[in-house]
Design a protein around this motif. Structure first.
Motif, short mmCIF file in Angstrom:
data_model
loop_
_atom_site.label_atom_id
_atom_site.label_comp_id
_atom_site.label_asym_id
_atom_site.label_seq_id
_atom_site.Cartn_x
_atom_site.Cartn_y
_atom_site.Cartn_z
N HIS A 32 52.39 38.81 -27.18
CA HIS A 32 51.14 39.58 -27.07
C HIS A 32 50.65 39.61 -25.63
N ALA A 37 45.09 39.82 -26.54
CA ALA A 37 44.90 38.62 -27.37
C ALA A 37 43.51 38.03 -27.13
N LEU A 102 47.24 38.08 -34.83
CA LEU A 102 48.18 37.75 -33.75
C LEU A 102 49.61 37.56 -34.28
#
Length: 141
Positions: A32, A37, A102
């Motif tokens: 990510h 994030a 995530l």
């Protein structure tokens, strides 16, 4: 004078979240973007804990199914609450939401209650391991 700070018993949580996405074999397929994030984490944290938290950039390491070491960028989040009732359940919800957003299989959660006793769990994004009722009671005590 410590102003708004309190010496009252408080509860603490530490969450460790990886930022790499692995396939079913445990191989990293992408990582990510740290800025994206950070936005995801901040949005969910501030919604549940508006008084703030501490976020620390970290590097995680674990073994995949073949036994090979996997290193990945990670985030460690530290939270404190003066209200311990319901704290563990709210942390568990936050961990599941962040794991899902995530794309992590789990989030490591360590909870410390007002007496200083701790418990640790891997909170799975789709159920499975949770913060046990015994741990929740310990934190709320």
């Amino acid at each position: 004078d410590f102003g708004m700070y309190s010496w009252d018993p408080s509860c603490h949580a530490t969450l460790a979240i990886g930022l790499s996405v692995q396939d079913k074999g445990g191989r990293t397929i992408r990582t990510h973007d740290p800025v994206r994030a950070e936005r995801i984490i901040a949005e969910d944290l501030l919604q549940r804990f508006p008084f703030g938290s501490t976020r620390i950039s970290a590097r995680g390491i674990w073994k995949d199914k073949t036994g090979a070491a996997v290193r990945e960028p990670s985030v460690v989040i530290q939270l404190t609450s003066l209200v311990c009732v319901g704290f563990a359940a709210e942390i568990q919800t936050l961990a599941r939401v962040l794991a899902r957003k995530l794309e992590q299989r789990s989030v490591l959660v360590k909870l410390t209650g007002p007496t200083g006793r701790t418990c640790t769990a891997f909170v799975m994004r789709t159920g499975g391991h949770t913060v046990s009722p015994r741990c929740q009671a310990l934190v709320a005590a």
